[in-house]
Design a protein around this motif. Structure first.
Motif, PDB file in Angstrom:
ATOM      1  N   ASP A 161      14.429  11.343  -9.045  1.00 12.94           N
ATOM      2  CA  ASP A 161      14.884  10.280  -9.945  1.00 12.94           C
ATOM      3  C   ASP A 161      15.600   9.162  -9.203  1.00 12.94           C
ATOM      4  OD1 ASP A 161      13.848  11.700 -12.034  1.00 12.94           O
ATOM      5  OD2 ASP A 161      15.746  12.711 -12.507  1.00 12.94           O
ATOM      6  N   ASP A 162      16.018   9.411  -7.961  1.00 13.11           N
ATOM      7  CA  ASP A 162      16.724   8.382  -7.199  1.00 13.11           C
ATOM      8  C   ASP A 162      15.788   7.348  -6.609  1.00 13.11           C
ATOM      9  OD1 ASP A 162      19.247   9.467  -7.678  1.00 13.11           O
ATOM     10  OD2 ASP A 162      19.035  10.899  -6.033  1.00 13.11           O
ATOM     11  N   ALA A 163      14.482   7.618  -6.620  1.00 18.51           N
ATOM     12  CA  ALA A 163      13.528   6.660  -6.067  1.00 18.51           C
ATOM     13  C   ALA A 163      13.524   5.392  -6.905  1.00 18.51           C
ATOM     14  CB  ALA A 163      12.133   7.273  -6.018  1.00 18.51           C
ATOM     15  N   GLY A 164      13.364   4.257  -6.251  1.00 18.93           N
ATOM     16  CA  GLY A 164      13.307   2.983  -6.946  1.00 18.93           C
ATOM     17  C   GLY A 164      13.772   1.841  -6.071  1.00 18.93           C
ATOM     18  N   THR A 165      13.961   0.691  -6.696  1.00 21.06           N
ATOM     19  CA  THR A 165      14.394  -0.518  -5.995  1.00 21.06           C
ATOM     20  C   THR A 165      15.884  -0.722  -6.238  1.00 21.06           C
ATOM     21  OG1 THR A 165      12.217  -1.516  -6.309  1.00 21.06           O
ATOM     22  CG2 THR A 165      14.025  -2.983  -5.709  1.00 21.06           C
ATOM     23  N   TYR A 166      16.637  -0.860  -5.138  1.00 19.57           N
ATOM     24  CA  TYR A 166      18.091  -1.029  -5.208  1.00 19.57           C
ATOM     25  C   TYR A 166      18.443  -2.458  -4.829  1.00 19.57           C
ATOM     26  CZ  TYR A 166      18.650   4.024  -5.724  1.00 19.57           C
ATOM     27  OH  TYR A 166      18.606   5.312  -6.189  1.00 19.57           O
ATOM     28  N   PHE A 167      19.378  -3.051  -5.579  1.00 18.82           N
ATOM     29  CA  PHE A 167      19.812  -4.421  -5.350  1.00 18.82           C
ATOM     30  C   PHE A 167      21.289  -4.402  -4.948  1.00 18.82           C
ATOM     31  CE2 PHE A 167      16.324  -4.582  -8.304  1.00 18.82           C
ATOM     32  CZ  PHE A 167      15.569  -5.670  -7.872  1.00 18.82           C
TER      33      PHE A 167
END
Length: 1381
Positions: free
Chosen positions: A313-319
């Motif tokens: 669930d931690d996968a993704g795009t971080y800003f």
């Protein structure tokens, strides 16, 4: 930090103590708690049990440094204890003579003094532990990677820098990834202590946040990897005092894309600098992250984000967002989370018998998706005919043999790691029943019978084993019951088979007791197989049958895929696809099938193609399609090509933009808004929009403005004050401009109004309640200097905030619908503009109570009548009894008319409303019966439907040609063909006849084609005496009472080849003037054919014969005219009393004679000359039709004819083409009368008799089976319809009832009577008469002429004769012209 401390401990501890500690602390057999090798309960002493054999500990990936020692752990459990060996990079290690690598007692591998250099890396690689038990088998562990850190190399070093106090600073020190855990920092040559303010990133970079004066100094990084430490360059960090001025934000360190495995920790670096000091916050997928309350998310010093124990669930795009109050900057990075392989289903232990088929199941998950391989006893399983990978990961073993026993392992592997799971296979003797049978272990084909064996007699061998069906990939075997058990109802059978020369045997069992056949599937083509059959009863398996050797059929050679398939768009609606001949298996390619499908749909269409290219038309514009091609030969379809996709070309949009709206901004500008056309109508990429506007007061010039394709609004400025403008918008593609919207108008303000504040309260509000609605009306605010964009109406029961409706600023009333009766509503009205809503004005109202409608229903309309006006229009009229007597409508009632037709049966009603007592229904189908009914509605009351009225629309000329036209040769008669067809699909009435056109030249003018009329109830026709080996072209035209329909497409037919010996005896007997031939109907403007002087049916004709024919026609015409003159003279001399006597004599015999072929029974018809058209008029009528005649009615006037060729308009051309146009009429469906009726003017019965058609007696004797020759004429020329009856036949002609037959026109010898019959509908303009046959002119007998004169005496009055004689003079002039020509 933990990795760094572990590395230091590894370097500072001796190899011996490391070994001892690991050996003592490793005993943790928890992994063995749930293994698939647990032994099941033994069902009997004779059954071997599964032996627990598995790994307690498996090696894991390890990082080491040069010169250190390392241990790769491995421990296996089995009884007896297994032998442990190690593989490196797939090769067994020889540990006996190796002094650096040792095998520890528990099976672990100990490597001392790791060797690693630039060119020599003997210890780095992949290691695998192999455990073997001699009596059981072998298992292998997962693969572990040993990585040796290389020599330290700095990819970046710290550089001198300065930082303002309170800001952040970074010092880079990047080394190869293996050495990152061994990096530490020094400040002023002293070890640097890390804390919450000073941290080291995973890359080795040093981050100092909230810098203070104590952070100044010289910094360097140190790498300690077992050898002497290696130092980077020193760099000075200066801490400057706060200048108390702002500076731009800038990222010192930005996050970069990272890949981590589930369970690892990750740090996303983010360091920013600027004045004021920025604050860092993080977002993931546009959602703010809460780092304060989360246990796994930590905001590190400087702003970096640390995530512990990463999950999917931690996968993704971080800003990363830095904000100091003055400005904001952001950076982003993608975090990808991977997962090691995990087993969702592990293989299970299996019992089986020899020759069975089994499946080991293995289901795994992981990210990236793992690959699966199988090993048996430590060796890789290579897929073959008997070892197959099915359902992606499962292992299927076919035809078990004893050597297949052992341990099978499923090994899953991806980029992150690998895992293994295994199971044991035990093969029992055939006399031992299988104790357990997992549902997925054995295939359905080899499910054994589990009943325990008992003692008793076993069955003998099955008898007569044969292969009853042999194909390319399957064989069907049948047999008889064994001799020991003739009935065999309780026997089951097993079929054992194998390839010839292969020891591995497979088995297929029958599906139920007593079944004596089995189909063996999935065989190889052209391969020899050996089969044997065994029977089983409750005591066990019996004897085997003798081996049967069978070879499968070779596989047919099907075409391969068509190479080089390519497609390109030709137009917005068509695509051309091309390909080449298949390279393999093509043989005789019969045709290709082209499949195509619109992208995004699942409906595939196909078309048969005989060439190597095809253009598909009718496609959607600017739409992507996929194409594939399959070649066909005599064996069937081949291999399909790969799909090729192409998009049709773009085109101009086919629809206007949507939702056009106007907003008046001020006195000189209007804002226009719109939406793009519907996607299906854009037909390409919208490149722009064209805005056109003009003043509405007069037809002023139109102004155009172009905007880009992404723009959906435009402010139009520079307009006149208080002026109404019209606007429209059209969309553009690269191909051009599409249709525009309707004109939409808006009026600019008289003056620039104030829009800096909200409008004032409306000056008045009025409400008028109804039962379920309230009508609201108002007046605008008194202050007209403030802009009002519209009004907001709020309403609700007890509160005005339940619903809100906004209306335009020009509107002054609104009806609120769908309210509850007898309810108290509060209503509010507010004016609004772009600033906001003004002060509301309140009002309340109570809706009226619901009144019960009058239960008395309306009376339905009466007297409904349908008046047919045309082929598609019917007027419906009715009366309303609820109206006054004068039937005048004074109230708001209206009528609903509905209509339908019963063809097809499920046709739905169509409705229309009317406010008068009649309605004109249009758009109906011709010649169709419709039913109509009417209903009246007044307010909420409605009547039932009235009684129905019916009406059938008038006929219309056929609008489609006859269909399915085919031409075949008649068997045994090569000169005769049969034409078949089907009626037109749009006949629009009863078909009264057909005309067959045929010619040897498809490009000839239609008036040069030969014609054949056919009655309307016929769908087949014979044409005789065609020229052999000649191509003919045929067209068919249908006719109903309204006229001629279109012609069908030309159908080509070549007559067969045959020499003179093939002629039928009747043909030979007829000679040159044989029966069935006829003269062509030549007009005054007839010209012989240009090519070879051929007659209309293609037979050669010499110029001499043509001249002779012309002489015959002229002679007959002259004789006929003389006869008419004599008749006229006699008629003038007849007295009235004499006529009465003749009428009396007529009545005594009229209708009493029927046609029997007797020359005394029937009289010839009287003929008279119509002064306008010279039509033949039948005076007599007969009740008996002649069933053998094919009649052709002649139209009574020019309106009855549908000319085909009307290109010549002059009178001269019309006169010359009169014959060409005369062949357009068709035969009636009614058959011809058998004989002419007796006239009332005859004074005696004709001894010879006259039938409706005359024949030569000699010709009838020669060919009695030939059908009557028919033709038809059109009275467009005075001579066309004039004829004299020939000598009647002595008896009735015989007739072939199979098909109506018409021989082609042919030249007759001069010494033969001409008997070709033309039928015509003879009648006056005012009334119709039954058709009568007309004979082509021939010289009549003297007696026949005399009788005609006598019979015709009383048919004319003197004044009528005078008119006819005047017209006869013109006829003689035409005759002279014919003779001269």
């Amino acid at each position: 930090m933990a990795a760094e401390r572990g590395a230091r401990r590894l370097l500072s501890t001796s190899s011996f103590w490391l070994y001892c500690l690991l050996l003592l602390g490793r005993r943790a057999p928890g992994a063995a708690a749930a293994r698939s090798g647990s032994a099941p309960q033994s069902p009997g002493a004779s059954i071997r049990t599964f032996t627990p054999f598995y790994f307690l500990v498996e090696p894991v990936d390890t990082l080491s440094v040069r010169g250190s020692s390392v241990i790769l752990n491995c421990s296996a459990y089995s009884e007896p204890s297994p032998k442990i060996e190690w593989k490196k990079d797939g090769t067994f290690l020889n540990l006996v003579s190796d002094d650096r690598r040792q095998l520890l007692p528990d099976g672990s591998l100990f490597i001392s003094n790791v060797v690693h250099s630039k060119h020599n890396k003997p210890d780095e690689g992949y290691y695998q532990c192999v455990a073997t038990v001699e009596s059981l088998g072998t298992i292998v562990s997962r693969t572990a990677k040993l990585t040796v850190a290389g020599l330290p190399r700095f990819t970046s070093q710290p550089e001198p820098s300065s930082v303002y106090a309170g800001n952040s600073a970074i010092l880079n020190c990047e080394v190869n990834a293996d050495l990152v855990p061994f990096v530490r920092w020094e400040q002023n040559r002293q070890p640097l202590l890390l804390d919450d303010r000073v941290i080291k990133l995973p890359s080795g970079t040093l981050v100092i946040s909230n810098a203070t004066e104590g952070d100044s100094g010289l910094y360097r990084c140190v790498v300690e990897s077992g050898g002497p430490p290696k130092y980077s360059d020193e760099a000075e960090l200066k801490v400057l005092p706060d200048p108390e001025v702002t500076s731009h934000l800038v990222f010192l360190k930005q996050p970069s894309p990272l890949v981590r495995v589930i369970g690892q920790d990750v740090v996303l670096p983010c360091v920013a600098s600027g004045l004021p000091t920025p604050a860092i916050k993080w977002m993931k997928n546009e959602e703010a992250l809460d780092t304060e309350s989360s246990e796994r998310l930590v905001l590190l010093s400087g702003g970096s984000l640390e995530i512990s124990d990463v999950t999917e669930d931690d996968a993704g795009t971080y800003f990363c967002i830095a904000d100091n109050g003055n400005e904001t900057i952001e950076a982003q990075a993608e975090l990808t989370v991977q997962a090691q392989p995990e087993f969702l289903k592990q293989p299970t232990n299996i019992y089986a018998h020899e020759s069975m088929d089994i499946i080991f199941e293995c289901e795994v998950t992981g990210k990236p998706t793992p690959t699966v391989k199988w090993v048996k006893n430590g060796d890789m399983v290579i897929p073959s005919d008997y070892f197959k990978i099915v359902k992606e990961h499962n292992l299927q073993v076919l035809g078990l043999v004893k050597s297949d026993e052992g341990f099978y392992q499923c090994i899953a592997e991806n980029d992150v790691g690998n895992a293994q799971a295994g199971a044991q296979l035990i093969i029992l003797e055939h006399d031992v029943a299988i104790p357990t049978l997992p549902p997925t272990s054995l295939t359905s084909a080899t499910t054994d019978h589990l009943a325990p064996a008992t003692t008793g007699p076993l069955p003998s061998a099955p008898r007569d084993v044969v292969a009853s069906l042999v194909s390319t990939r399957f064989i069907k075997l049948t047999w008889r019951t064994p001799a020991s058990d003739p009935h065999g109802d309780n026997l089951t059978y097993s079929v054992f088979y194998t390839k010839e020369g292969i020891a591995r045997e497979r088995v297929e069992n029958t599906s139920r007791p007593g079944e004596m056949q089995v189909t063996i599937q999935n065989l190889m083509p052209a391969t020899v197989y050996i089969f044997r059959v065994m029977a089983q009863n409750k005591h066990g398996s019996g004897e085997s049958s003798a081996p049967l050797r069978v070879e499968t059929q070779p596989e047919v050679q099907l075409p391969g895929p068509a190479p080089n398939i390519r497609a390109y768009a030709v137009s917005p609606t068509s695509i051309t696809v091309m390909w080449e001949t298949p390279l393999s298996g093509n043989g005789e390619i019969q045709n290709y099938k082209l499949y195509y499908m619109e992208k995004g749909t699942d409906k595939e269409q196909d078309v048969d193609v005989s060439s190597h290219s095809y253009t598909i038309n009718g496609l959607k514009k600017y739409t992507e399609y996929s194409f594939r091609v399959v070649a066909y030969n005599k064996h069937g379809p081949g291999v399909s090509t790969q799909d090729v996709a192409v998009r049709t070309l773009s085109d101009v949009p086919s629809a206007a933009p949507q939702n056009l709206s106007l907003e008046v901004r001020n006195s000189k500008s209007i804002m226009i808004h719109w939406q793009p056309p519907a996607p299906a109508t854009q037909n390409g990429q919208i490149t722009g929009y064209k805005i056109r506007y003009r003043k509405a007061s007069r037809k002023s010039d139109v102004t155009e403005t172009l905007v880009s394709g992404t723009q959906l609004s435009q402010l139009i400025e520079g307009l006149d004050r208080g002026t109404e403008y019209n606007f429209r918008v059209a969309a553009l593609t690269i191909n051009g401009t599409g249709p525009a919207t309707d004109w939409l108008s808006a009026e600019t303000f008289e003056s620039d109004l104030d829009e800096t504040r909200v409008p004032e309260v409306p000056s008045s509000l009025h409400v008028r309640p109804l039962v379920t609605s309230i009508v609201v009306s108002w007046t605008p605010p008194e202050n007209q200097n403030i802009v009002v964009r519209g009004y907001a109406i709020g309403y609700g029961i007890g509160s005005p905030h339940a619903q809100t409706i906004k209306v335009d600023y020009k509107q002054r009333y609104y009806t609120i619908e769908n309210l509850d009766p007898s309810s108290h509503y509060v209503i509010t009205l507010k004016a609004f503009n772009n600033v906001g809503e003004g002060i509301p004005l309140y009002e309340s109202a109570v809706t009226r109570p619901h009144t019960v409608p009058d239960p008395t229903p309306m009376m339905p309309p009466v007297g409904v009548q349908a008046s047919i006006l045309s082929h598609d229009t019917i007027r419906i009229t009715w009366a309303d009894n609820s109206l006054p007597k004068h039937q005048k409508i004074t109230d708001s009632r209206y009528y609903t008319v509905r209509w339908k037709t019963n063809i097809p049966a499920n046709t739905k009603y169509k409705n229309a409303n009317a406010t008068t007592l009649s309605y004109l229904v249009t758009g109906l189908k011709p010649n169709t019966l419709y039913e109509f009914s009417v209903m009246v509605t007044k307010g909420r009351r409605s009547s039932t439907w009235s009684m129905t009225a019916h009406g059938t629309t008038f006929e219309l000329v056929p609008t489609s040609p006859p269909k399915d036209v085919t031409v075949v040769s008649k068997e045994g008669k090569p000169k005769t063909i049969i034409v078949n067809w089907q009626p037109p699909s749009e006949a629009n009435g009863k078909i009264t006849g057909y005309i067959i056109y045929y010619s040897t030249d498809v490009n000839a003018e239609i008036h040069d084609w030969v014609i054949e009329p056919v009655v309307g109830n016929r769908l087949t026709h014979q044409i005789q005496e065609l020229t052999l080996d000649t191509p003919y072209y045929f067209k068919i035209q249908a006719r109903n009472s309204k006229g001629m329909g279109p012609m069908s497409e030309a159908v080509q037919f070549r007559t067969p080849k045959a020499d003179s010996s093939d002629k039928m005896p009747n043909d030979q007997a007829s000679g040159s003037g044989g029966k069935g031939s006829r003269l062509p109907d030549l007009g005054s403007d007839y010209k012989p054919p240009m090519s070879g002087s051929n007659s209309p049916h293609g037979s050669p004709t010499s110029p001499l014969d043509s001249n002779m024919l012309l002489v015959i026609i002229v002679s007959v015409g002259v004789i006929t005219i003389v006869v008419v003159v004599i008749i006229a003279v006699f008629c003038t001399r007849r007295t009235t009393s004499h006529q009465k006597k003749k009428r009396a004599a007529c009545k005594s015999v009229n209708g009493s004679h029927k046609y029997k072929g007797n020359s005394k029974d029937v009289k010839p018809p009287d003929l008279w000359i119509h002064h306008e058209r010279l039509e033949l008029k039948p005076i007599d009528k007969s009740p008996d039709p002649n069933p053998i005649m094919t009649d052709t009615p002649i139209p009574r006037n020019s309106q009855d004819i549908t000319p085909v060729d009307n290109s010549l308009d002059s009178n001269i051309h019309q006169r010359r083409n009169s014959y060409r146009e005369s062949v357009r009429n068709t035969p009636s469906t009614d058959t011809m009368p058998a004989s002419s009726s007796q006239t009332c003017c005859t004074d005696h019965q004709d001894p010879e008799g006259a039938t409706s058609s005359s024949y030569l007696a000699s010709s009838q004797e020669e060919d009695s089976g030939q059908s009557l020759p028919t033709a038809h004429v059109r009275p467009s020329h005075p001579l066309k319809s004039f004829a004299v009856p020939a000598i009647p036949p002595p008896g009735p002609p015989t007739y072939d009832p199979a098909l109506p037959s018409t021989p082609l026109l042919s030249q007759q010898a001069l010494n033969h009577h001409i008997h070709s019959v033309k039928t015509a509908s003879i009648g006056t303009l005012g009334r119709s008469r039954p058709p009568m046959p007309v004979v082509v002119p021939s010289a009549p007998e003297v007696q026949e002429t005399t009788r005609m004169l006598e019979d015709s005496e009383s048919s004319y009055e003197p004044d009528e004769l005078t008119k006819e004689m005047a017209h006869l003079e013109g006829l003689m002039k035409d005759l002279n012209a014919i003779t001269t020509a």
